[in-house]
Design a protein around this motif. Structure first.
Motif, PDB file in Angstrom:
ATOM      1  N   GLY A 107      67.472 -28.856  57.171  1.00  0.00           N
ATOM      2  CA  GLY A 107      68.900 -29.044  57.339  1.00  0.00           C
ATOM      3  C   GLY A 107      69.397 -28.738  58.743  1.00  0.00           C
ATOM      4  O   GLY A 107      70.563 -28.960  59.048  1.00  0.00           O
ATOM      5  N   ALA A 108      68.513 -28.223  59.615  1.00  0.00           N
ATOM      6  CA  ALA A 108      68.934 -27.935  60.986  1.00  0.00           C
ATOM      7  C   ALA A 108      69.206 -29.245  61.704  1.00  0.00           C
ATOM      8  O   ALA A 108      68.528 -30.247  61.482  1.00  0.00           O
ATOM      9  N   THR A 109      70.221 -29.251  62.556  1.00  0.00           N
ATOM     10  CA  THR A 109      70.562 -30.474  63.293  1.00  0.00           C
ATOM     11  C   THR A 109      69.522 -30.718  64.373  1.00  0.00           C
ATOM     12  O   THR A 109      68.783 -29.814  64.772  1.00  0.00           O
ATOM     13  N   GLU A 110      69.478 -31.949  64.821  1.00  0.00           N
ATOM     14  CA  GLU A 110      68.520 -32.300  65.873  1.00  0.00           C
ATOM     15  C   GLU A 110      68.802 -31.509  67.150  1.00  0.00           C
ATOM     16  O   GLU A 110      67.875 -31.077  67.827  1.00  0.00           O
ATOM     17  N   VAL A 111      70.070 -31.341  67.478  1.00  0.00           N
ATOM     18  CA  VAL A 111      70.431 -30.567  68.669  1.00  0.00           C
ATOM     19  C   VAL A 111      69.954 -29.124  68.509  1.00  0.00           C
ATOM     20  O   VAL A 111      69.376 -28.541  69.427  1.00  0.00           O
ATOM     21  N   GLY A 112      70.151 -28.572  67.322  1.00  0.00           N
ATOM     22  CA  GLY A 112      69.690 -27.207  67.064  1.00  0.00           C
ATOM     23  C   GLY A 112      68.182 -27.101  67.147  1.00  0.00           C
ATOM     24  O   GLY A 112      67.630 -26.146  67.712  1.00  0.00           O
ATOM     25  N   LYS A 113      67.483 -28.110  66.595  1.00  0.00           N
ATOM     26  CA  LYS A 113      66.022 -28.109  66.644  1.00  0.00           C
ATOM     27  C   LYS A 113      65.526 -28.184  68.080  1.00  0.00           C
ATOM     28  O   LYS A 113      64.626 -27.456  68.484  1.00  0.00           O
ATOM     29  N   LEU A 114      66.140 -29.096  68.842  1.00  0.00           N
ATOM     30  CA  LEU A 114      65.716 -29.251  70.236  1.00  0.00           C
ATOM     31  C   LEU A 114      65.988 -27.985  71.051  1.00  0.00           C
ATOM     32  O   LEU A 114      65.153 -27.553  71.845  1.00  0.00           O
ATOM     33  N   SER A 115      67.157 -27.418  70.837  1.00  0.00           N
ATOM     34  CA  SER A 115      67.504 -26.191  71.571  1.00  0.00           C
ATOM     35  C   SER A 115      66.563 -25.049  71.194  1.00  0.00           C
ATOM     36  O   SER A 115      66.057 -24.328  72.063  1.00  0.00           O
ATOM     37  N   ALA A 116      66.320 -24.904  69.893  1.00  0.00           N
ATOM     38  CA  ALA A 116      65.428 -23.837  69.434  1.00  0.00           C
ATOM     39  C   ALA A 116      64.019 -24.048  69.968  1.00  0.00           C
ATOM     40  O   ALA A 116      63.342 -23.109  70.400  1.00  0.00           O
ATOM     41  N   GLU A 117      63.565 -25.310  69.960  1.00  0.00           N
ATOM     42  CA  GLU A 117      62.226 -25.617  70.474  1.00  0.00           C
ATOM     43  C   GLU A 117      62.131 -25.297  71.965  1.00  0.00           C
ATOM     44  O   GLU A 117      61.129 -24.742  72.415  1.00  0.00           O
ATOM     45  N   ALA A 118      63.180 -25.641  72.704  1.00  0.00           N
ATOM     46  CA  ALA A 118      63.164 -25.359  74.143  1.00  0.00           C
ATOM     47  C   ALA A 118      63.102 -23.853  74.401  1.00  0.00           C
ATOM     48  O   ALA A 118      62.315 -23.384  75.230  1.00  0.00           O
ATOM     49  N   ILE A 119      63.917 -23.112  73.696  1.00  0.00           N
ATOM     50  CA  ILE A 119      63.960 -21.659  73.902  1.00  0.00           C
ATOM     51  C   ILE A 119      62.648 -21.005  73.491  1.00  0.00           C
ATOM     52  O   ILE A 119      62.088 -20.181  74.218  1.00  0.00           O
ATOM     53  N   VAL A 120      62.123 -21.390  72.321  1.00  0.00           N
ATOM     54  CA  VAL A 120      60.865 -20.782  71.879  1.00  0.00           C
ATOM     55  C   VAL A 120      59.732 -21.170  72.830  1.00  0.00           C
ATOM     56  O   VAL A 120      58.820 -20.386  73.067  1.00  0.00           O
ATOM     57  N   GLY A 121      59.804 -22.353  73.392  1.00  0.00           N
ATOM     58  CA  GLY A 121      58.800 -22.768  74.383  1.00  0.00           C
ATOM     59  C   GLY A 121      58.832 -21.884  75.617  1.00  0.00           C
ATOM     60  O   GLY A 121      57.789 -21.498  76.148  1.00  0.00           O
ATOM     61  N   GLU A 122      60.042 -21.560  76.075  1.00  0.00           N
ATOM     62  CA  GLU A 122      60.178 -20.669  77.237  1.00  0.00           C
ATOM     63  C   GLU A 122      59.675 -19.261  76.917  1.00  0.00           C
ATOM     64  O   GLU A 122      58.987 -18.639  77.713  1.00  0.00           O
ATOM     65  N   TYR A 123      60.031 -18.770  75.741  1.00  0.00           N
ATOM     66  CA  TYR A 123      59.540 -17.444  75.327  1.00  0.00           C
ATOM     67  C   TYR A 123      58.007 -17.440  75.221  1.00  0.00           C
ATOM     68  O   TYR A 123      57.347 -16.487  75.619  1.00  0.00           O
ATOM     69  N   GLU A 124      57.471 -18.512  74.668  1.00  0.00           N
ATOM     70  CA  GLU A 124      56.008 -18.601  74.512  1.00  0.00           C
ATOM     71  C   GLU A 124      55.325 -18.635  75.882  1.00  0.00           C
ATOM     72  O   GLU A 124      54.297 -17.993  76.079  1.00  0.00           O
ATOM     73  N   ALA A 125      55.890 -19.372  76.808  1.00  0.00           N
ATOM     74  CA  ALA A 125      55.324 -19.416  78.161  1.00  0.00           C
ATOM     75  C   ALA A 125      55.353 -18.023  78.798  1.00  0.00           C
ATOM     76  O   ALA A 125      54.384 -17.594  79.426  1.00  0.00           O
ATOM     77  N   ALA A 126      56.473 -17.320  78.611  1.00  0.00           N
ATOM     78  CA  ALA A 126      56.571 -15.956  79.149  1.00  0.00           C
ATOM     79  C   ALA A 126      55.569 -15.025  78.472  1.00  0.00           C
ATOM     80  O   ALA A 126      54.923 -14.201  79.126  1.00  0.00           O
TER      81      ALA A 126
END
Length: 156
Positions: free
Chosen positions: A58-77
């Motif tokens: 039920g998460a919106t695409e914008v929410g999914k993309l934003s969450a994916e971007a943020i988790v990607g940055e955290y994972e890189a760190a």
């Protein structure tokens, strides 16, 4: 979107514009319905997402993309932090090697110092022995000189 959002961030692409475009796209997708009323969904690339997160239903695409971007940055760190830990462990190994080398050199120094002391003892004893022998030679020479210089005595 072919590339992950994290890749877009790394490449400096305008994320806000991408989100707006996805939001408009998602809104138009919601309006389209198949004959059986099932909504058409847009797939979000999952290759870049870590295993410890999962999109909520039920998460919106914008929410999914934003969450994916943020988790990607955290994972890189987090990977960078782990990399620093590995570097630290390597430096500890190098320090341990240096300590072992220093202990080996210290032992070698102690052994060398002990050999010097032993050599000094031998030289000391040789010098004293030469000194005693020289004193005895002098004494013998003096006694012999006195016997040679003394007038002869008649046998009794």
């Amino acid at each position: 979107m072919d590339e992950s959002t994290a890749a877009h961030l790394a490449n400096g692409i305008d994320l806000e514009g991408e989100i707006k475009a996805e939001f408009v796209k998602a809104a138009s997708v919601r309006e389209l319905r198949l004959a059986n009323s099932a909504p058409i969904t847009v797939r979000v690339p999952r290759g870049a997402m870590p295993e410890y997160v999962q999109h909520r239903e039920g998460a919106t695409e914008v929410g999914k993309l934003s969450a994916e971007a943020i988790v990607g940055e955290y994972e890189a760190a987090a990977k960078e932090i782990e990399g620093m830990g590995a570097e630290l462990i390597e430096r500890v190994r190098q320090c341990e090697t240096m300590v072992q080398d220093a202990l080996a050199v210290t032992k070698e120094m102690k052994d060398t110092a002990a050999r010097y002391r032993e050599h000094a003892k031998r030289v000391f004893l040789q010098i004293e022995e030469c000194s005693l022998m020289t004193a005895e030679v002098r004494k013998t020479c003096t006694e012999l000189k006195e016997k040679i210089a003394a007038p002869p005595t008649a046998p009794a």
